[in-house]
Design a protein around this motif. Structure first.
Motif, mmCIF file in Angstrom:
data_model
loop_
_atom_site.group_PDB
_atom_site.id
_atom_site.type_symbol
_atom_site.label_atom_id
_atom_site.label_comp_id
_atom_site.label_asym_id
_atom_site.label_seq_id
_atom_site.Cartn_x
_atom_site.Cartn_y
_atom_site.Cartn_z
ATOM 1 N N ALA A 56 16.135 19.561 15.103
ATOM 2 C CA ALA A 56 17.509 19.838 14.680
ATOM 3 C C ALA A 56 17.527 20.816 13.511
ATOM 4 C CB ALA A 56 18.217 18.537 14.301
ATOM 5 N N TYR A 57 16.634 20.625 12.560
ATOM 6 C CA TYR A 57 16.562 21.503 11.389
ATOM 7 C C TYR A 57 16.304 22.950 11.802
ATOM 8 C CZ TYR A 57 14.603 23.649 7.169
ATOM 9 O OH TYR A 57 14.337 24.487 6.128
ATOM 10 N N TYR A 58 15.313 23.166 12.643
ATOM 11 C CA TYR A 58 14.975 24.525 13.037
ATOM 12 C C TYR A 58 16.045 25.148 13.923
ATOM 13 C CZ TYR A 58 10.452 24.323 10.813
ATOM 14 O OH TYR A 58 9.465 24.249 9.875
ATOM 15 N N ILE A 59 16.529 24.411 14.898
ATOM 16 C CA ILE A 59 17.522 24.977 15.808
ATOM 17 C C ILE A 59 18.823 25.282 15.073
ATOM 18 C CG2 ILE A 59 19.000 24.457 17.791
ATOM 19 C CD1 ILE A 59 16.537 23.359 19.186
ATOM 20 N N GLU A 60 19.283 24.357 14.237
ATOM 21 C CA GLU A 60 20.532 24.600 13.506
ATOM 22 C C GLU A 60 20.390 25.774 12.550
ATOM 23 O OE1 GLU A 60 23.497 23.303 14.235
ATOM 24 O OE2 GLU A 60 22.488 22.196 15.833
ATOM 25 N N GLY A 61 19.217 25.936 11.940
ATOM 26 C CA GLY A 61 18.991 27.084 11.070
ATOM 27 C C GLY A 61 19.044 28.392 11.832
ATOM 28 N N ILE A 62 18.403 28.428 12.992
ATOM 29 C CA ILE A 62 18.424 29.632 13.820
ATOM 30 C C ILE A 62 19.848 29.919 14.283
ATOM 31 C CG2 ILE A 62 17.659 30.619 16.022
ATOM 32 C CD1 ILE A 62 14.974 29.111 15.544
#
Length: 196
Positions: free
Chosen positions: A157-163
């Motif tokens: 979730a952290y990586y996808i939401e950041g992207i």
């Protein structure tokens, strides 16, 4: 494909594109068959020749988008993963150019689709496009990093939401920067998090 099949396909494609254009501006429940027909340049009888409901058109549109999306990526898992299984742990990164560049190029070439998807994420099944990324790339990398399975959804979730946040800003700016620049920015953000 014979002439009548080609005409049928082209009309369906125009209606797919019309729906995407309308979804950029308003929610699905407020879109009418009349608006779709006017935007696509077809009459109502043509719409009903192809579909029973707007939901049927939406289903076809999402399938067309997913097919177009997948066509930007290498067709073998090994090409996408770039030898991930053989890399040293210190050389393994969660987000890399191998799959960032095709993703960013698709967004650049299909801005309308992404504007519509961010405006109507449920209807456009935006989460479905991240399913393969989670399953085939992020999940295996997190496993190699020995992140407990119960914690992996938080990392993902952290990586996808950041992207997604970076992509939304890029779209807001009309995708003015090249995909390579965006890939560099995303990689630098990821490497800053991992200490590389």
């Amino acid at each position: 494909m014979n002439k009548s099949q080609s005409k049928y396909f082209n009309t369906a494609l125009r209606m797919d594109e019309a729906l995407i254009t309308l979804l950029e501006k308003k929610e699905l429940e407020y879109i009418t068959v009349k608006e779709i027909c006017e935007t696509a340049g077809v009459n109502r009888s043509t719409f009903y020749l192809h579909y029973e409901t707007i939901s049927d058109l939406l289903e076809e549109t999402v399938a067309m988008i997913n097919e177009r999306f997948l066509s930007y990526f290498p067709q073998t898992e090994e090409a996408v993963l770039g030898g991930m299984g053989h890399r040293e742990l210190k050389d393994l990164v969660l987000v890399s150019r191998e799959y960032l560049l095709p993703y960013l190029r698709f967004i650049r070439d299909n801005k309308k689709i992404y504007r519509a998807a961010f405006r109507n994420p449920t209807n456009m099944q935006a989460d479905a496009r991240y399913g393969d990324l989670k399953k085939h790339i992020l999940g295996p990398i997190l496993e190699r990093f020995q992140i407990p399975a119960a914690h992996r959804p938080y990392y993902i979730a952290y990586y996808i939401e950041g992207i997604i946040a970076i992509v939304k800003e890029w779209l807001r700016q009309g995708c003015a920067d090249d995909p390579e620049i965006l890939a560099d920015i995303i990689e630098k953000c990821v490497h800053a998090d991992s200490g590389k």
